[in-house]
Motif scaffolding. Structure first.
Motif, PDB file in Angstrom:
ATOM      1  N   CYS A 156       0.829  -1.219   0.000  1.00 55.12           N
ATOM      2  CA  CYS A 156       0.000   0.000   0.000  1.00 55.12           C
ATOM      3  C   CYS A 156       0.862   1.267   0.000  1.00 55.12           C
ATOM      4  CB  CYS A 156      -0.849   0.041   1.275  1.00 55.12           C
ATOM      5  SG  CYS A 156      -2.212  -1.115   1.261  1.00 55.12           S
ATOM      6  N   GLY A 215       3.115   7.310   3.049  1.00 50.53           N
ATOM      7  CA  GLY A 215       3.876   8.525   2.783  1.00 50.53           C
ATOM      8  C   GLY A 215       5.130   8.642   3.649  1.00 50.53           C
ATOM      9  N   PHE A 254      10.889   6.612   8.600  1.00 54.67           N
ATOM     10  CA  PHE A 254      10.954   5.301   9.265  1.00 54.67           C
ATOM     11  C   PHE A 254      12.291   4.585   9.028  1.00 54.67           C
ATOM     12  CE2 PHE A 254       6.486   5.978   7.727  1.00 54.67           C
ATOM     13  CZ  PHE A 254       6.020   6.467   8.929  1.00 54.67           C
ATOM     14  N   SER A 262       3.230   6.342  -2.669  1.00 58.74           N
ATOM     15  CA  SER A 262       2.412   7.452  -2.151  1.00 58.74           C
ATOM     16  C   SER A 262       2.752   8.771  -2.829  1.00 58.74           C
ATOM     17  CB  SER A 262       2.657   7.596  -0.645  1.00 58.74           C
ATOM     18  OG  SER A 262       2.214   8.847  -0.194  1.00 58.74           O
ATOM     19  N   TYR A 285      -3.102  12.380  -4.164  1.00 62.45           N
ATOM     20  CA  TYR A 285      -3.978  13.214  -3.342  1.00 62.45           C
ATOM     21  C   TYR A 285      -4.291  14.452  -4.164  1.00 62.45           C
ATOM     22  CZ  TYR A 285      -3.067  10.781   1.116  1.00 62.45           C
ATOM     23  OH  TYR A 285      -2.999   9.869   2.135  1.00 62.45           O
ATOM     24  N   THR A 327      -7.021   8.462  -4.017  1.00 63.72           N
ATOM     25  CA  THR A 327      -7.441   8.242  -2.626  1.00 63.72           C
ATOM     26  C   THR A 327      -8.629   9.153  -2.346  1.00 63.72           C
ATOM     27  OG1 THR A 327      -5.247   7.545  -1.979  1.00 63.72           O
ATOM     28  CG2 THR A 327      -6.679   8.317  -0.215  1.00 63.72           C
ATOM     29  N   LYS A 361      -9.414   4.444  -4.233  1.00 68.33           N
ATOM     30  CA  LYS A 361      -8.996   3.834  -2.952  1.00 68.33           C
ATOM     31  C   LYS A 361      -9.744   4.520  -1.814  1.00 68.33           C
ATOM     32  CE  LYS A 361      -4.838   3.147  -0.073  1.00 68.33           C
ATOM     33  NZ  LYS A 361      -4.857   4.124   1.001  1.00 68.33           N
ATOM     34  N   HIS A 376      -8.143   3.571   5.013  1.00 67.86           N
ATOM     35  CA  HIS A 376      -6.861   4.230   5.257  1.00 67.86           C
ATOM     36  C   HIS A 376      -6.202   3.679   6.535  1.00 67.86           C
ATOM     37  CE1 HIS A 376      -5.217   7.995   3.255  1.00 67.86           C
ATOM     38  NE2 HIS A 376      -4.296   7.796   4.178  1.00 67.86           N
ATOM     39  N   GLY A 377      -6.476   2.405   6.829  1.00 69.25           N
ATOM     40  CA  GLY A 377      -5.924   1.836   8.059  1.00 69.25           C
ATOM     41  C   GLY A 377      -6.505   2.479   9.303  1.00 69.25           C
ATOM     42  N   ARG A 394      -7.432   5.568   9.683  1.00 68.52           N
ATOM     43  CA  ARG A 394      -6.830   6.885   9.915  1.00 68.52           C
ATOM     44  C   ARG A 394      -7.713   8.029   9.429  1.00 68.52           C
ATOM     45  NH1 ARG A 394      -1.191   6.194  10.496  1.00 68.52           N
ATOM     46  NH2 ARG A 394      -0.508   8.056   9.399  1.00 68.52           N
ATOM     47  N   ASP A 452      -7.583  -3.312   1.699  1.00 64.45           N
ATOM     48  CA  ASP A 452      -6.509  -3.181   2.696  1.00 64.45           C
ATOM     49  C   ASP A 452      -7.121  -2.754   4.018  1.00 64.45           C
ATOM     50  OD1 ASP A 452      -6.618  -0.306   3.128  1.00 64.45           O
ATOM     51  OD2 ASP A 452      -5.344   0.027   1.391  1.00 64.45           O
ATOM     52  N   GLY A 494      -5.861  -3.545   8.239  1.00 68.42           N
ATOM     53  CA  GLY A 494      -5.966  -4.555   9.292  1.00 68.42           C
ATOM     54  C   GLY A 494      -5.454  -5.928   8.915  1.00 68.42           C
ATOM     55  N   ILE A 551      -1.095  -4.395   2.331  1.00 73.69           N
ATOM     56  CA  ILE A 551      -0.646  -4.116   3.705  1.00 73.69           C
ATOM     57  C   ILE A 551       0.021  -2.744   3.759  1.00 73.69           C
ATOM     58  CG2 ILE A 551      -0.362  -6.445   4.676  1.00 73.69           C
ATOM     59  CD1 ILE A 551       2.658  -6.225   3.790  1.00 73.69           C
TER      60      ILE A 551
HETATM   61  C1  FMN Z   1       1.965   6.078   8.134  1.00 70.59           C
HETATM   62  C2  FMN Z   1       0.939   5.885   7.068  1.00 70.59           C
HETATM   63  C3  FMN Z   1       0.952   6.706   5.957  1.00 70.59           C
HETATM   64  C4  FMN Z   1       0.017   6.511   4.949  1.00 70.59           C
HETATM   65  N1  FMN Z   1       0.098   7.295   3.831  1.00 70.59           N
HETATM   66  C5  FMN Z   1      -0.803   7.119   2.847  1.00 70.59           C
HETATM   67  C6  FMN Z   1      -0.723   7.905   1.678  1.00 70.59           C
HETATM   68  O1  FMN Z   1       0.156   8.723   1.513  1.00 70.59           O
HETATM   69  N2  FMN Z   1      -1.678   7.712   0.729  1.00 70.59           N
HETATM   70  C7  FMN Z   1      -2.685   6.782   0.878  1.00 70.59           C
HETATM   71  O2  FMN Z   1      -3.536   6.641  -0.016  1.00 70.59           O
HETATM   72  N3  FMN Z   1      -2.752   6.009   1.969  1.00 70.59           N
HETATM   73  C8  FMN Z   1      -1.833   6.150   2.947  1.00 70.59           C
HETATM   74  N4  FMN Z   1      -1.894   5.357   4.045  1.00 70.59           N
HETATM   75  C9  FMN Z   1      -2.915   4.272   4.115  1.00 70.59           C
HETATM   76  C10 FMN Z   1      -2.378   2.985   3.495  1.00 70.59           C
HETATM   77  O3  FMN Z   1      -2.241   3.107   2.104  1.00 70.59           O
HETATM   78  C11 FMN Z   1      -3.307   1.795   3.772  1.00 70.59           C
HETATM   79  O4  FMN Z   1      -4.595   2.123   3.346  1.00 70.59           O
HETATM   80  C12 FMN Z   1      -3.334   1.390   5.237  1.00 70.59           C
HETATM   81  O5  FMN Z   1      -2.078   1.548   5.843  1.00 70.59           O
HETATM   82  C13 FMN Z   1      -3.762  -0.069   5.352  1.00 70.59           C
HETATM   83  O6  FMN Z   1      -3.969  -0.400   6.673  1.00 70.59           O
HETATM   84  P1  FMN Z   1      -2.889  -1.162   7.598  1.00 70.59           P
HETATM   85  O7  FMN Z   1      -1.861  -0.151   7.966  1.00 70.59           O
HETATM   86  O8  FMN Z   1      -3.727  -1.602   8.744  1.00 70.59           O
HETATM   87  O9  FMN Z   1      -2.329  -2.320   6.807  1.00 70.59           O
HETATM   88  C14 FMN Z   1      -0.963   5.500   5.061  1.00 70.59           C
HETATM   89  C15 FMN Z   1      -0.956   4.668   6.186  1.00 70.59           C
HETATM   90  C16 FMN Z   1      -0.012   4.835   7.168  1.00 70.59           C
HETATM   91  C17 FMN Z   1      -0.007   3.890   8.337  1.00 70.59           C
END
Ligand code: FMN
Length: 385
Positions: free
Chosen positions: A104, A107, A112, A134, A157, A183, A258, A282-283, A285, A313, A315, A335
């Motif tokens: 996935c 950003g 990290f 990203s 974005y 996204t 997405k 977005h996990g 978020r 995606d 979890g 992931i």
């Molecule tokens: C630190 C971080 C940064 C992320 N940055 C982006 C991003 O720039 N663009 C985006 O579409 N999703 C972003 N995501 C979401 C991920 O693409 C993805 O949807 C998500 O991490 C999946 O869930 P998981 O972390 O539980 O596997 C980000 C997630 C994390 C944890």
């Protein structure tokens, strides 16, 4: 050297920081599942960046729900089959992948690990996995493409300044990216309480590296080089169908939405010619919906009726989670945090090991539950608790 002196010397050596750095707990071979990378990464990543990585929103309930919801779906194991040879490939947009697992977009990966996206790209290349880069990459898409051996899929974005969005799309296009991921879950900023507890860009310590403004943040990210960002008020903005039509007119890249989590939006995506969907929150978020993506997947799959690929995606932490998502109709599974834990702990080899662990878990489960082809697993392989 006397025996006592020898023992004391050995004891001293074992307790020294040098040995601690090489302690067995910190070795990659000792990581047996993706969670084992987490504490090792946490030790190496600055606490503010760790908070940015781990955060959900509000009470982090959707973040937790994403994983918990998988645990409410059980696998039905079939016997009497020879599963010594299985097929783990997946077909997406006419291309055959070695596995349904993809990387996935995450950003600012240099937050990290110093090698950031380049290490991730090399790992994805070594393991033959599809990478999505990203929009907020710390390294320009053209350099990531070199490390990956081909252009990755690119995630966009759409900021509220159309000229900035155009600038980014053109760069992804000229880098040769075949797929543009839109996204659609980030129209407004979200309430990342855990992150803010860990520190924000308004804090003095963060300001020693970052400028706390949209233009400042864009400046840190090379995809904005050469764009006039002075009028952009936010990194992200609303994506309307009118904008998507304009993007469509600008590029031949395939468009994937997405962040779709409902049947209504899924049906509209198909009707308006979107090429693929990633069911994602977005996990955990963005909105605190309390709904795991595995719970949203069935209605999206039902609305799409096999006309375009539906990926998922959020979890995913186990090979069994991948199989559960496939059984509910996903074509491929992504992931985010798990590979960043691997990256933070060990760089490229850590990302490779995370991919390998999930793959090994998936293969073993397929053999045990009698699934010969991951792409053919269906509803008969699962049951809700
Ligand atoms: C630190 C971080 C940064 C992320 N940055 C982006 C991003 O720039 N663009 C985006 O579409 N999703 C972003 N995501 C979401 C991920 O693409 C993805 O949807 C998500 O991490 C999946 O869930 P998981 O972390 O539980 O596997 C980000 C997630 C994390 C944890």
């Amino acid at each position: 050297m006397s025996e006592t002196a020898r023992r004391m010397f050995l004891r001293h050596l074992l307790m020294s920081p040098l040995m601690a750095a090489q302690s067995p707990e910190a070795s990659i071979e000792r990581c047996l599942d993706v969670f084992d990378f987490m504490p090792l990464a946490q030790k190496k990543i600055m606490k503010w960046h760790w908070a940015y990585l781990q955060t959900g929103v509000d009470g982090d309930l959707t973040l937790k729900r994403n994983s918990e919801a998988f645990q409410e779906i059980q696998l039905r194991a079939r016997r009497f089959l020879d599963t010594s040879r299985i097929d783990t490939t997946a077909e997406v947009f006419g291309e055959r992948w070695a596995s349904p697992l993809f990387i996935c977009p995450v950003g600012s990966q240099q937050a990290f690990h110093p090698e950031g996206e380049l290490a991730t790209a090399r790992a994805a290349k070594a393991r033959g996995r599809q990478m999505i880069l990203s929009n907020m990459t710390s390294t320009h898409v053209r350099d990531v493409s070199k490390a990956y051996g081909r252009p990755p899929w690119y995630q966009l974005y759409v900021s509220d300044d159309w000229s900035v969005a155009t600038h980014i799309v053109k760069q992804a296009d000229s880098a040769g990216c075949p797929v543009l991921i839109l996204t659609v879950d980030s129209a407004v900023g979200s309430n990342r309480v855990t992150m803010r507890r860990g520190g924000t860009k308004a804090d003095a310590v963060c300001q020693s590296c970052h400028v706390n403004s949209t233009a400042g943040y864009m400046k840190e990210h090379p995809m904005y080089d050469g764009a006039d960002t002075s009028k952009a008020r936010g990194l992200t903005g609303f994506i309307t169908w009118e904008m998507i039509d304009r993007i469509r007119a600008m590029t031949k890249m395939r468009l994937v939405a997405k962040g779709v989590v409902t049947r209504e939006d899924a049906a509209e995506c198909v009707a308006r010619g979107i090429d693929g969907i990633i069911v994602s929150n977005h996990g955990g978020r963005q909105e605190e919906s309390l709904r795991g993506t595995i719970e949203s997947l069935p209605e999206v799959v039902e609305a799409v009726k096999g006309r375009i690929p539906v990926m998922l995606d959020s979890g995913v932490r186990r090979g069994t989670d991948i199989l559960t998502a496939l059984a509910l109709g996903a074509t491929a599974v992504g992931i985010g945090r798990p590979y960043i834990w691997g990256l933070g702990a060990f760089g490229q080899p850590g990302v490779e090991r995370v991919i390998d662990i999930l793959h090994e878990e998936m293969i073993l489960t397929m053999k045990m539950i009698g699934v010969l082809q991951s792409s053919a697993i269906g509803a008969a392989s699962i049951v809700r608790k």
